[in-house]
Scaffold this motif. Structure first.
Motif, PDB file in Angstrom:
ATOM      1  N   ILE A 141      54.309 -11.202 -22.059  1.00 67.24           N
ATOM      2  CA  ILE A 141      53.506 -11.433 -23.264  1.00 67.24           C
ATOM      3  C   ILE A 141      52.171 -12.087 -22.918  1.00 67.24           C
ATOM      4  CG2 ILE A 141      53.518 -12.478 -25.552  1.00 67.24           C
ATOM      5  CD1 ILE A 141      56.591 -12.820 -25.191  1.00 67.24           C
ATOM      6  N   ASP A 142      51.095 -11.478 -23.368  1.00 68.52           N
ATOM      7  CA  ASP A 142      49.791 -12.140 -23.337  1.00 68.52           C
ATOM      8  C   ASP A 142      49.741 -13.054 -24.558  1.00 68.52           C
ATOM      9  OD1 ASP A 142      47.113 -12.920 -23.599  1.00 68.52           O
ATOM     10  OD2 ASP A 142      46.351 -11.028 -22.820  1.00 68.52           O
ATOM     11  N   ASN A 143      49.852 -14.360 -24.315  1.00 65.89           N
ATOM     12  CA  ASN A 143      50.017 -15.272 -25.461  1.00 65.89           C
ATOM     13  C   ASN A 143      48.766 -15.421 -26.317  1.00 65.89           C
ATOM     14  OD1 ASN A 143      48.467 -16.874 -23.790  1.00 65.89           O
ATOM     15  ND2 ASN A 143      50.029 -18.451 -23.482  1.00 65.89           N
ATOM     16  N   ARG A 144      47.657 -14.828 -25.883  1.00 66.95           N
ATOM     17  CA  ARG A 144      46.449 -14.842 -26.711  1.00 66.95           C
ATOM     18  C   ARG A 144      46.415 -13.677 -27.680  1.00 66.95           C
ATOM     19  NH1 ARG A 144      42.744 -14.870 -21.470  1.00 66.95           N
ATOM     20  NH2 ARG A 144      44.428 -13.408 -20.997  1.00 66.95           N
ATOM     21  N   GLN A 145      47.372 -12.748 -27.524  1.00 65.85           N
ATOM     22  CA  GLN A 145      47.332 -11.513 -28.301  1.00 65.85           C
ATOM     23  C   GLN A 145      48.408 -11.436 -29.384  1.00 65.85           C
ATOM     24  OE1 GLN A 145      44.947  -9.177 -27.918  1.00 65.85           O
ATOM     25  NE2 GLN A 145      44.008 -10.527 -26.401  1.00 65.85           N
ATOM     26  N   THR A 232      41.706 -18.028 -12.381  1.00 66.47           N
ATOM     27  CA  THR A 232      40.768 -16.956 -12.064  1.00 66.47           C
ATOM     28  C   THR A 232      39.348 -17.506 -12.189  1.00 66.47           C
ATOM     29  OG1 THR A 232      40.509 -16.163 -14.344  1.00 66.47           O
ATOM     30  CG2 THR A 232      42.403 -15.320 -13.083  1.00 66.47           C
ATOM     31  N   ASN A 233      38.358 -16.656 -11.953  1.00 63.38           N
ATOM     32  CA  ASN A 233      36.960 -17.086 -12.082  1.00 63.38           C
ATOM     33  C   ASN A 233      36.609 -17.473 -13.512  1.00 63.38           C
ATOM     34  OD1 ASN A 233      36.500 -16.652  -9.385  1.00 63.38           O
ATOM     35  ND2 ASN A 233      35.742 -14.553  -9.682  1.00 63.38           N
ATOM     36  N   THR A 234      37.417 -17.006 -14.458  1.00 65.24           N
ATOM     37  CA  THR A 234      37.119 -17.308 -15.856  1.00 65.24           C
ATOM     38  C   THR A 234      37.974 -18.441 -16.427  1.00 65.24           C
ATOM     39  OG1 THR A 234      38.655 -15.596 -16.601  1.00 65.24           O
ATOM     40  CG2 THR A 234      36.350 -14.951 -16.287  1.00 65.24           C
ATOM     41  N   GLY A 235      38.862 -19.016 -15.609  1.00 60.65           N
ATOM     42  CA  GLY A 235      39.621 -20.150 -16.114  1.00 60.65           C
ATOM     43  C   GLY A 235      41.097 -20.080 -15.799  1.00 60.65           C
ATOM     44  N   PRO A 236      41.912 -20.838 -16.521  1.00 56.71           N
ATOM     45  CA  PRO A 236      43.354 -20.923 -16.235  1.00 56.71           C
ATOM     46  C   PRO A 236      44.057 -19.609 -16.490  1.00 56.71           C
ATOM     47  CG  PRO A 236      42.847 -21.994 -18.309  1.00 56.71           C
ATOM     48  CD  PRO A 236      41.533 -21.673 -17.684  1.00 56.71           C
ATOM     49  N   ASN A 237      45.109 -19.369 -15.672  1.00 57.49           N
ATOM     50  CA  ASN A 237      45.844 -18.109 -15.786  1.00 57.49           C
ATOM     51  C   ASN A 237      47.307 -18.324 -15.387  1.00 57.49           C
ATOM     52  OD1 ASN A 237      45.886 -15.302 -16.351  1.00 57.49           O
ATOM     53  ND2 ASN A 237      45.930 -14.855 -14.165  1.00 57.49           N
ATOM     54  N   ALA A 238      47.878 -19.427 -15.852  1.00 57.30           N
ATOM     55  CA  ALA A 238      49.258 -19.741 -15.492  1.00 57.30           C
ATOM     56  C   ALA A 238      50.243 -18.841 -16.236  1.00 57.30           C
ATOM     57  CB  ALA A 238      49.555 -21.202 -15.806  1.00 57.30           C
ATOM     58  N   GLU A 239      51.474 -18.771 -15.709  1.00 52.44           N
ATOM     59  CA  GLU A 239      52.541 -18.001 -16.329  1.00 52.44           C
ATOM     60  C   GLU A 239      53.682 -18.939 -16.712  1.00 52.44           C
ATOM     61  OE1 GLU A 239      52.074 -13.708 -14.010  1.00 52.44           O
ATOM     62  OE2 GLU A 239      53.721 -15.059 -13.495  1.00 52.44           O
ATOM     63  N   VAL A 240      54.333 -18.628 -17.816  1.00 59.18           N
ATOM     64  CA  VAL A 240      55.552 -19.308 -18.253  1.00 59.18           C
ATOM     65  C   VAL A 240      56.700 -18.331 -18.040  1.00 59.18           C
ATOM     66  CG1 VAL A 240      56.785 -20.345 -20.190  1.00 59.18           C
ATOM     67  CG2 VAL A 240      54.314 -20.678 -19.964  1.00 59.18           C
ATOM     68  N   LEU A 261      54.876 -20.055 -26.305  1.00 65.49           N
ATOM     69  CA  LEU A 261      53.633 -19.285 -26.315  1.00 65.49           C
ATOM     70  C   LEU A 261      52.400 -20.172 -26.383  1.00 65.49           C
ATOM     71  CD1 LEU A 261      54.724 -16.441 -28.772  1.00 65.49           C
ATOM     72  CD2 LEU A 261      54.332 -16.223 -26.313  1.00 65.49           C
ATOM     73  N   GLY A 262      52.608 -21.454 -26.638  1.00 62.87           N
ATOM     74  CA  GLY A 262      51.470 -22.356 -26.785  1.00 62.87           C
ATOM     75  C   GLY A 262      51.298 -23.353 -25.647  1.00 62.87           C
ATOM     76  N   ILE A 263      52.012 -23.168 -24.557  1.00 65.06           N
ATOM     77  CA  ILE A 263      51.890 -24.096 -23.431  1.00 65.06           C
ATOM     78  C   ILE A 263      50.484 -24.013 -22.847  1.00 65.06           C
ATOM     79  CG2 ILE A 263      52.697 -24.576 -21.078  1.00 65.06           C
ATOM     80  CD1 ILE A 263      55.505 -23.796 -22.027  1.00 65.06           C
ATOM     81  N   ASP A 264      49.849 -25.155 -22.705  1.00 67.58           N
ATOM     82  CA  ASP A 264      48.465 -25.222 -22.253  1.00 67.58           C
ATOM     83  C   ASP A 264      48.276 -24.583 -20.878  1.00 67.58           C
ATOM     84  OD1 ASP A 264      47.622 -26.489 -24.529  1.00 67.58           O
ATOM     85  OD2 ASP A 264      47.745 -28.511 -23.680  1.00 67.58           O
ATOM     86  N   LEU A 265      47.138 -23.925 -20.708  1.00 66.03           N
ATOM     87  CA  LEU A 265      46.675 -23.319 -19.450  1.00 66.03           C
ATOM     88  C   LEU A 265      47.450 -22.063 -19.063  1.00 66.03           C
ATOM     89  CD1 LEU A 265      46.071 -26.498 -17.237  1.00 66.03           C
ATOM     90  CD2 LEU A 265      44.544 -25.440 -18.918  1.00 66.03           C
ATOM     91  N   ALA A 266      48.406 -21.665 -19.871  1.00 66.78           N
ATOM     92  CA  ALA A 266      49.171 -20.451 -19.586  1.00 66.78           C
ATOM     93  C   ALA A 266      48.589 -19.277 -20.360  1.00 66.78           C
ATOM     94  CB  ALA A 266      50.636 -20.643 -19.951  1.00 66.78           C
ATOM     95  N   ARG A 267      48.660 -18.104 -19.746  1.00 68.62           N
ATOM     96  CA  ARG A 267      48.153 -16.891 -20.386  1.00 68.62           C
ATOM     97  C   ARG A 267      49.217 -15.821 -20.550  1.00 68.62           C
ATOM     98  NH1 ARG A 267      45.244 -20.067 -21.739  1.00 68.62           N
ATOM     99  NH2 ARG A 267      43.010 -20.320 -21.323  1.00 68.62           N
ATOM    100  N   ARG A 268      50.286 -15.898 -19.781  1.00 69.33           N
ATOM    101  CA  ARG A 268      51.362 -14.911 -19.893  1.00 69.33           C
ATOM    102  C   ARG A 268      52.701 -15.634 -19.980  1.00 69.33           C
ATOM    103  NH1 ARG A 268      50.505  -9.605 -18.595  1.00 69.33           N
ATOM    104  NH2 ARG A 268      52.434  -9.317 -17.432  1.00 69.33           N
ATOM    105  N   VAL A 269      53.580 -15.083 -20.805  1.00 66.93           N
ATOM    106  CA  VAL A 269      54.933 -15.604 -20.951  1.00 66.93           C
ATOM    107  C   VAL A 269      55.894 -14.477 -20.602  1.00 66.93           C
ATOM    108  CG1 VAL A 269      56.615 -16.660 -22.496  1.00 66.93           C
ATOM    109  CG2 VAL A 269      54.187 -17.212 -22.742  1.00 66.93           C
ATOM    110  N   MET A 270      56.732 -14.718 -19.609  1.00 68.05           N
ATOM    111  CA  MET A 270      57.642 -13.702 -19.108  1.00 68.05           C
ATOM    112  C   MET A 270      59.074 -14.056 -19.509  1.00 68.05           C
ATOM    113  SD  MET A 270      55.085 -12.397 -17.408  1.00 68.05           S
ATOM    114  CE  MET A 270      55.755 -11.135 -16.336  1.00 68.05           C
ATOM    115  N   TYR A 271      59.804 -13.051 -19.974  1.00 61.98           N
ATOM    116  CA  TYR A 271      61.200 -13.272 -20.351  1.00 61.98           C
ATOM    117  C   TYR A 271      61.962 -11.982 -20.098  1.00 61.98           C
ATOM    118  CZ  TYR A 271      65.299 -14.338 -23.275  1.00 61.98           C
ATOM    119  OH  TYR A 271      66.570 -14.555 -23.739  1.00 61.98           O
ATOM    120  N   GLY A 272      63.060 -12.056 -19.353  1.00 58.39           N
ATOM    121  CA  GLY A 272      63.747 -10.851 -18.924  1.00 58.39           C
ATOM    122  C   GLY A 272      65.056 -10.548 -19.601  1.00 58.39           C
TER     123      GLY A 272
END
Length: 409
Positions: A141-145, A232-240, A261-272
Motif C-alpha cells: 500500500i502506498d499510504n499517501r494514496q 530517497t532524494n526527495t525524502g523519507p521512504n520507509a516501509e511498514v 498507514l499513518g506511521i511517520d516517514l513511511a511511504r509503503r505498508v506491506m501485509y501478506g
C-alpha cells in the motif's frame, strides 16, 4: 543399499540437531542457534519422521498437534511442516515415502480428520491428496494514496513489544479464533514463535512492535509490525511490514489500519495475510491502490472423509452423494451420502447413485469454504452426474467468511 532401503522411522529427540540443520540448509537460511532453540520448542519428536543414510538425516517430515477452525467448528488437525529431502538424495522417492507414511500414521491414529500445510512448491502436494483450500492477498500500500473514513472519536491505542502485550494478544486471538476459518490454536510454545524477535528474521528491518486497541468492553484488537528505514532524494521512504492484525469489530480494525498507514516517514505498508474478503478492501476510498497480489494459503488433506465432512457446518440444507477417489487412503474412496446444513451434518457410505464425482484433492480444496465446488466443476475437476447437484452442493460448502491463515507454520 538402495534409496528404497534407507531407513525411514519416527524421530527421537536426539535427531533434532541434524534434522534442524537439514531444514535450515534446504530453506537457504543461515544456521542460527536461537532459531533452532525456538523450533525445538514446537517440534514433536514422536510426530516427526526421518530418513537416514548412515549417520546423516537426509529426509524429514513433521506434524504439529494443533486445532484448526473450519466452517462452524474447531477440529484437531495435523499441521504438517518441515518437509524436505537433502539435495544429494532428491528424485529417488524419499519424499513420496515420507508423505505416504505420514498420511497413514495420521489416519491410523484416528485423532485428526484433516491435515494442513503451507506449500513451498504448490505442484508437489496434490500428488498426496492436498487441495488448495485458501488464498490470500499480499498488499503493498502506498499510504499517501488511500484514505480511511475519519474516526468518530479518538482511538485508545497502547503500543509496546509483543512480549509485553502477550496477554492482550492472546485474549483477542482466542476470542476471535472459533469464528475464523483457517486460524490455528496456539499454545505457549506456539505464541513464542509468533512473537519471537530474532535478528535472523528481520532482514534489515527493526525489532517487531505491537499495538492494541481498547474499545468500550476492553481490548478488542491488535497489530504487530516492523519498519524498514529508507530515504530517497526527495525524502523519507520507509516501509511498514505488518505481520499480523486482528480485530473484533470494524471500529477497532479501522483504528489499527489508520495507525499503521499513518506511521511517520513511511511511504509503503506491506501485509501478506489479508483474506480475499478482507474488510480493508471496502474501508479505503481507492481499493486498487492497495496493490493486491493473490497468493496461495493453506492446503488441506482430508484424512478421514466421513469424520471431516460430518464435523463442519454448511450454509444451506443439502443432500448429495459424492463418488470420491483416493488412491493413497482407500478408506476414503467410494460413494458417500453427505446431508446437513447449518445445524449439523452426516456422512455415510451408500450404494445410491452418485450426484457428483471428484478426487480427494477437490474435497480438500472445498473443505474450508474458500474454493467453490462450482469453480472446480468449471475446471473439469468435479463432475456433475445429476443436474443441479453442483449448484446446491457448492452453495452449501461455502461460508460467510473466506478462510485465511494468519501465520506460516
Amino acid at each position: 543399499m538402495t534409496d528404497a532401503d534407507l531407513p525411514l522411522r519416527t524421530a527421537t529427540p536426539d535427531d533434532f540437531p541434524k534434522a534442524s540443520a537439514l531444514l535450515f540448509a534446504l530453506f537457504h537460511r543461515a544456521l542460527d542457534q536461537e532459531a533452532q532453540d525456538l523450533d525445538r520448542r514446537v517440534w514433536e519428536a514422536d510426530r516427526a519422521l526421518v530418513v537416514t543414510d548412515g549417520p546423516d538425516v537426509v529426509g524429514h517430515a513433521a506434524a504439529l498437534t494443533r486445532e484448526l477452525t473450519v466452517p462452524g467448528a474447531v477440529l484437531p488437525a495435523a499441521h504438517v511442516t518441515g518437509v524436505g529431502v537433502a539435495p544429494t538424495h532428491r528424485r529417488r522417492g524419499l519424499l513420496t515415502r515420507l508423505m505416504h507414511r505420514q498420511l497413514r500414521d495420521v489416519r491410523d491414529a484416528g485423532r485428526e480428520p484433516i491435515a494442513v500445510l503451507w506449500a513451498s512448491e504448490a505442484r508437489i502436494y496434490p500428488r498426496f491428496g492436498y487441495g488448495l483450500a485458501s488464498t490470500r492477498l499480499e498488499l503493498a500500500i502506498d499510504n499517501r494514496q488511500v484514505t480511511l473514513p475519519a474516526a468518530t472519536a479518538p482511538p485508545r491505542l497502547r503500543a509496546g513489544t509483543p512480549a509485553d502485550l502477550l496477554p492482550e494478544l492472546t485474549k483477542v486471538y482466542d476470542t476471535l479464533r472459533p469464528e475464523r476459518p483457517g486460524w490455528s490454536s496456539r499454545d505457549e510454545a506456539g505464541w513464542a514463535t509468533v512473537v519471537a524477535d530474532l535478528a535472523i528474521y528481520r532482514e534489515g528491518a527493526t525489532e517487531r512492535r505491537a499495538v492494541v486497541h481498547e474499545g468500550d468492553g476492553g481490548i478488542d484488537g491488535y497489530a504487530m509490525w516492523r519498519t524498514k528505514s529508507g530515504w530517497t532524494n526527495t525524502g523519507p521512504n520507509a516501509e511498514v511490514h505488518v505481520t499480523e492484525i486482528a480485530a473484533a469489530n470494524p471500529v477497532a480494525y479501522a483504528a489499527l489500519w489508520r495507525f499503521l498507514l499513518g506511521i511517520d516517514l513511511a511511504r509503503r505498508v506491506m501485509y501478506g495475510f489479508a483474506a480475499v474478503d478482507d474488510p480493508l478492501l471496502h474501508m479505503v476510498d481507492d481499493a486498487p491502490r492497495l496493490d493486491t497480489h493473490l497468493s496461495d494459503g493453506l492446503w488441506v488433506r482430508v484424512v478421514d472423509l466421513p469424520a471431516a465432512l460430518a464435523a463442519r457446518r454448511y450454509t444451506a440444507p443439502f443432500d448429495v452423494v459424492l463418488d470420491v477417489s483416493d488412491p493413497l487412503l482407500p478408506e476414503n474412496a467410494g460413494r458417500w451420502r453427505v446431508a446437513g446444513g447449518p445445524g449439523g451434518a452426516t456422512c455415510e457410505r451408500t450404494d445410491a447413485a452418485a450426484d457428483l464425482a471428484c478426487d480427494i484433492v477437490d474435497v480438500g480444496a472445498a473443505y474450508l469454504g474458500g474454493t467453490s465446488l462450482a469453480a472446480l466443476a468449471g475446471a473439469g475437476r468435479v463432475r456433475e452426474l445429476r443436474p443441479g447437484a453442483v449448484n446446491a452442493a457448492s452453495t452449501a460448502f461455502g461460508w460467510h467468511r473466506m478462510p485465511i491463515s494468519p501465520e506460516v507454520f
